[in-house]
Enzyme design. Structure first.
Site, PDB file in Angstrom:
ATOM      1  N   THR A 114      12.255  -6.118   1.320  1.00  0.00           N
ATOM      2  CA  THR A 114      11.243  -6.048   0.260  1.00  0.00           C
ATOM      3  C   THR A 114      11.978  -6.051  -1.079  1.00  0.00           C
ATOM      4  O   THR A 114      13.168  -5.773  -1.137  1.00  0.00           O
ATOM      5  CB  THR A 114      10.413  -4.760   0.351  1.00  0.00           C
ATOM      6  OG1 THR A 114      11.292  -3.670   0.116  1.00  0.00           O
ATOM      7  CG2 THR A 114       9.762  -4.617   1.700  1.00  0.00           C
ATOM      8  N   LYS A 121      -3.571   9.195 -12.983  1.00  0.00           N
ATOM      9  CA  LYS A 121      -4.389  10.328 -12.566  1.00  0.00           C
ATOM     10  C   LYS A 121      -4.694  11.190 -13.787  1.00  0.00           C
ATOM     11  O   LYS A 121      -3.827  11.878 -14.306  1.00  0.00           O
ATOM     12  CB  LYS A 121      -3.668  11.136 -11.492  1.00  0.00           C
ATOM     13  CG  LYS A 121      -4.642  12.018 -10.767  1.00  0.00           C
ATOM     14  CD  LYS A 121      -4.091  12.497  -9.460  1.00  0.00           C
ATOM     15  CE  LYS A 121      -5.183  13.232  -8.713  1.00  0.00           C
ATOM     16  NZ  LYS A 121      -4.655  13.995  -7.601  1.00  0.00           N
ATOM     17  N   TRP A 175      -8.663   9.719 -10.255  1.00  0.00           N
ATOM     18  CA  TRP A 175      -7.906   8.484 -10.232  1.00  0.00           C
ATOM     19  C   TRP A 175      -8.600   7.413 -11.082  1.00  0.00           C
ATOM     20  O   TRP A 175      -9.804   7.215 -10.968  1.00  0.00           O
ATOM     21  CB  TRP A 175      -7.776   7.966  -8.803  1.00  0.00           C
ATOM     22  CG  TRP A 175      -6.721   8.671  -8.023  1.00  0.00           C
ATOM     23  CD1 TRP A 175      -5.868   9.617  -8.493  1.00  0.00           C
ATOM     24  CD2 TRP A 175      -6.411   8.479  -6.638  1.00  0.00           C
ATOM     25  NE1 TRP A 175      -5.041  10.037  -7.482  1.00  0.00           N
ATOM     26  CE2 TRP A 175      -5.353   9.363  -6.332  1.00  0.00           C
ATOM     27  CE3 TRP A 175      -6.899   7.664  -5.641  1.00  0.00           C
ATOM     28  CZ2 TRP A 175      -4.782   9.441  -5.067  1.00  0.00           C
ATOM     29  CZ3 TRP A 175      -6.333   7.743  -4.375  1.00  0.00           C
ATOM     30  CH2 TRP A 175      -5.287   8.624  -4.090  1.00  0.00           C
ATOM     31  N   GLU A 205       6.448  -5.871   5.240  1.00  0.00           N
ATOM     32  CA  GLU A 205       6.513  -4.943   6.386  1.00  0.00           C
ATOM     33  C   GLU A 205       5.474  -5.282   7.453  1.00  0.00           C
ATOM     34  O   GLU A 205       5.476  -4.723   8.541  1.00  0.00           O
ATOM     35  CB  GLU A 205       6.263  -3.506   5.917  1.00  0.00           C
ATOM     36  CG  GLU A 205       7.355  -2.915   5.056  1.00  0.00           C
ATOM     37  CD  GLU A 205       7.148  -3.190   3.559  1.00  0.00           C
ATOM     38  OE1 GLU A 205       6.481  -4.192   3.211  1.00  0.00           O
ATOM     39  OE2 GLU A 205       7.667  -2.405   2.753  1.00  0.00           O
TER      40      GLU A 205
HETATM   41  P1  ADP Z   1       7.482  -7.463  -2.495  1.00  0.00           P
HETATM   42  O1  ADP Z   1       7.245  -5.993  -2.321  1.00  0.00           O
HETATM   43  O2  ADP Z   1       8.812  -7.937  -2.078  1.00  0.00           O
HETATM   44  O3  ADP Z   1       6.988  -8.009  -3.799  1.00  0.00           O
HETATM   45  P2  ADP Z   1       5.403  -8.019  -0.585  1.00  0.00           P
HETATM   46  O4  ADP Z   1       4.798  -9.356  -0.384  1.00  0.00           O
HETATM   47  O5  ADP Z   1       5.809  -7.295   0.611  1.00  0.00           O
HETATM   48  O6  ADP Z   1       6.593  -8.265  -1.499  1.00  0.00           O
HETATM   49  O7  ADP Z   1       4.434  -7.156  -1.461  1.00  0.00           O
HETATM   50  C1  ADP Z   1       3.336  -6.558  -0.853  1.00  0.00           C
HETATM   51  C2  ADP Z   1       2.435  -5.982  -1.904  1.00  0.00           C
HETATM   52  O8  ADP Z   1       1.897  -7.026  -2.715  1.00  0.00           O
HETATM   53  C3  ADP Z   1       1.221  -5.301  -1.340  1.00  0.00           C
HETATM   54  O9  ADP Z   1       1.518  -3.985  -0.926  1.00  0.00           O
HETATM   55  C4  ADP Z   1       0.251  -5.355  -2.497  1.00  0.00           C
HETATM   56  O10 ADP Z   1       0.484  -4.343  -3.426  1.00  0.00           O
HETATM   57  C5  ADP Z   1       0.588  -6.669  -3.147  1.00  0.00           C
HETATM   58  N1  ADP Z   1      -0.365  -7.686  -2.704  1.00  0.00           N
HETATM   59  C6  ADP Z   1      -0.213  -8.603  -1.729  1.00  0.00           C
HETATM   60  N2  ADP Z   1      -1.318  -9.371  -1.617  1.00  0.00           N
HETATM   61  C7  ADP Z   1      -2.201  -8.924  -2.532  1.00  0.00           C
HETATM   62  C8  ADP Z   1      -3.533  -9.285  -2.912  1.00  0.00           C
HETATM   63  N3  ADP Z   1      -4.186 -10.280  -2.324  1.00  0.00           N
HETATM   64  N4  ADP Z   1      -4.113  -8.586  -3.906  1.00  0.00           N
HETATM   65  C9  ADP Z   1      -3.480  -7.576  -4.522  1.00  0.00           C
HETATM   66  N5  ADP Z   1      -2.228  -7.191  -4.210  1.00  0.00           N
HETATM   67  C10 ADP Z   1      -1.598  -7.844  -3.233  1.00  0.00           C
END
Ligand code: ADP
Length: 542
Positions: free
Chosen positions: A186, A441, A446, A331
């Site tokens: 990640t 917060k 929230w 993940e």
């Molecule tokens: P990195 O953390 O490496 O940028 P990831 O693809 O694993 O890559 O990131 C996942 C995160 O991206 C999710 O936990 C979420 O916060 C965000 N995310 C992914 N798809 C969406 C979506 N359709 N809308 C909003 N947030 C998203």
């Protein structure tokens, strides 16, 4: 227990390519090469090349089962072959993100202990520069490159030589579905990047998950344009799901700009295209200036960050393209949800349908979800209450590579804590309202920074917006907004707060301050990096 009498036929990835070679030998992976021309390779031919490559990994490079083998490449047929050849040799395909900085890249190469790295020649200078600090790699294999290339790398091989030297009748070494097949780190906005380590089994089940009708519904009649990079979140599983379904796969190489994407889509009559919102925003504006027919697209899959409702509307009304909003995480292999409409939405107005499609969608079969409060109590699916989103399922990580299983990421009862904050509607549609680390917060309540941002970018003076938490003596935290104004516009706090009030936001949600910035800080995967904004505030930038 009475055991079922069915085969334990192993869920290993060799079966995907063998099936495609047998059933769809003439379907193709089409790559836009560095010189701009298109290269076509049939799955029949590709399977032979993959067997040769798997065999050469063992016999020429000495790769052993479980060894990590890196890739540093754009989306192209070679990278696709590596997605099969490395796990086929029972090794682990470690996709390296080309957008990391040198420190992060060296860290993950050495943390994963990559033994060999395959480098796309178009990225060679970048790789040489970024990976200079890593120590674990013993050999490099180059492709898309001239033989007389000058390089500072040691122990260099050429890709096509390996294929030549390999054995076309290679017997796959991936014999156990629990073997690791691939890994991806990640981006690590906080602390070091963390590695998700996929197994053949999890990847296979994810492949089925992506293909199912209630997810992307892939089939042999599809032509899939994979814009989402293979170096990030496994290109959302399309390399495996596309090949298994017998679809044609279109790989754009380094040509991720709107103009070539529009051209490719029209030329090859793409039916499914997948990428992040920024890409589709760019394509939309390109098509406004230079119209082309992209209405063959039946699913424009969008994820990685939230798809703005206005953009979905523009695609559907102006370009006749159906948008499929999706959410996932590295993940999670990565697909978690898709936002397709269900039959009970049939009577909604088009505006209401876009409201549904703007949510992140329902969990695809294979993924379970729940939302929890700060004490870990499960919250109801009422579309109102916001809680931390937790998931479990066939393709969800249970631990990070070489890290202890910490309570920050995994609950005692076996769920993965996504770090996203969401509501769930009674009919199972998830809507992300924040990241836990970005939540504001205020006075115990929230405030969703995402809701405020979505509203703010609807204002005529605002190009981009990021709402972030600022410490406050009375309320603990208060929201501030960083804005990049549209050309010629300026940021007017009263006007923006009046606008938010008219949009229905409660008074205590309104940002206490607005600051104007030239550019918002983003992570290597293009997400807003609010940690930087909080730090800038703490350092007295405003
Ligand atoms: P990195 O953390 O490496 O940028 P990831 O693809 O694993 O890559 O990131 C996942 C995160 O991206 C999710 O936990 C979420 O916060 C965000 N995310 C992914 N798809 C969406 C979506 N359709 N809308 C909003 N947030 C998203």
């Amino acid at each position: 227990m009475l055991e079922g009498l069915m085969m334990d036929y192993q869920l290993t990835l060799d079966k995907i390519i063998e099936h495609a070679a047998r059933l769809h030998p003439n379907k193709k992976v089409i790559t836009k090469l560095p010189d701009g021309s298109f290269h076509e390779l049939t799955y029949g031919e590709m399977a032979k090349r993959i067997r040769r490559l798997s065999s050469a990994l063992e016999s020429v490079l000495g790769v052993k089962p479980g060894d990590r083998v890196g890739t540093f490449a754009w989306n192209n047929y070679q990278h696709l072959e590596l997605y099969f050849a490395i796990p086929g040799a029972a090794a682990v395909c470690h996709t390296l993100n080309i957008r990391l900085n040198g420190e992060q890249l060296s860290y993950i190469i050495d943390h994963a202990e990559d033994k060999v790295v395959f480098v796309d020649g178009t990225l060679l200078p970048l790789y040489e520069q970024l990976a200079a600090g890593s120590t674990s790699v013993q050999a490099h294999v180059l492709f898309n490159v001239d033989r007389d290339v000058q390089t500072s790398l040691d122990n260099v091989y050429f890709y096509e030589d390996l294929i030549e030297q390999g054995d076309e009748n290679y017997q796959w070494a991936c014999t156990d579905e629990r073997m690791a097949s691939a890994m991806c780190y990640t981006s690590g906005t906080t602390g070091n990047p963390k590695g998700a380590l996929y197994s053949h089994r999890s990847t296979f089940l994810h492949t089925f998950g992506v293909m199912q009708a209630n997810a992307m519904g892939l089939g042999e009649t599809d032509t899939i344009l994979a814009v989402v990079p293979q170096f990030h979140a496994m290109s959302w599983g399309l390399p495996y799901a596309g090949v298994y379904s017998g679809a044609n796969l279109l790989m754009p190489g380094q040509f991720l700009q709107a103009e070539p994407l529009a051209e490719m889509t029209e030329k090859y009559r793409v039916t499914v295209a997948a990428g992040v919102p920024t890409i589709w925003n760019g394509l939309y504006h390109e098509l406004k200036n230079n119209p082309r027919d992209i209405s063959t697209i039946r699913a424009l899959v969008v994820g990685g960050s939230a798809m703005p409702r206005a953009l979905t509307r523009a695609y559907e009304t102006e370009l006749n393209v159906d948008v499929l909003h999706a959410w996932g995480m590295t993940e999670m292999s990565p697909i978690g949800t898709v936002s397709a409409l269900m039959s009970h939405h049939a009577d909604l107005s088009t505006e209401e349908k876009w409201d549904v499609k703007a949510t992140q969608g329902y969990p695809v079969s294979g993924v379970d979800m729940r939302i929890c409060d700060e004490e870990g109590n499960e919250l109801p699916w009422d579309g109102e209450q916001m809680g931390e989103l937790q998931v479990r399922g066939f393709w969800v990580s249970k631990q990070y590579y070489k890290l202890d299983k910490s309570a920050d990421h995994f609950t005692a009862d076996g769920w993965f804590r996504t770090g996203d904050v969401a509501t769930m509607s009674p009919d199972g549609y998830m809507r992300i309202t924040d990241r836990t680390k970005d939540l504001v917060k205020s006075g115990g309540e929230w405030i969703s920074s995402v809701d405020l941002e979505n509203a703010l970018i609807g204002h005529e003076d605002v190009m981009e917006a990021a709402v972030f938490a600022v410490p406050d003596a009375r309320w603990a935290e208060r929201p501030w907004a960083a804005i990049t104004p549209k050309d010629g516009a300026s940021v007017d706090m009263d006007a923006l707060n009046q606008y938010l009030t008219a949009e229905g936001f409660a008074k205590f949600w309104l940002p206490d301050n607005y600051v104007s910035v030239d550019e918002l800080p983003k992570t290597s995967t293009g997400k807003l990096d609010k940690k930087v904004l909080r730090k800038m505030h703490a350092d007295g930038a405003w």
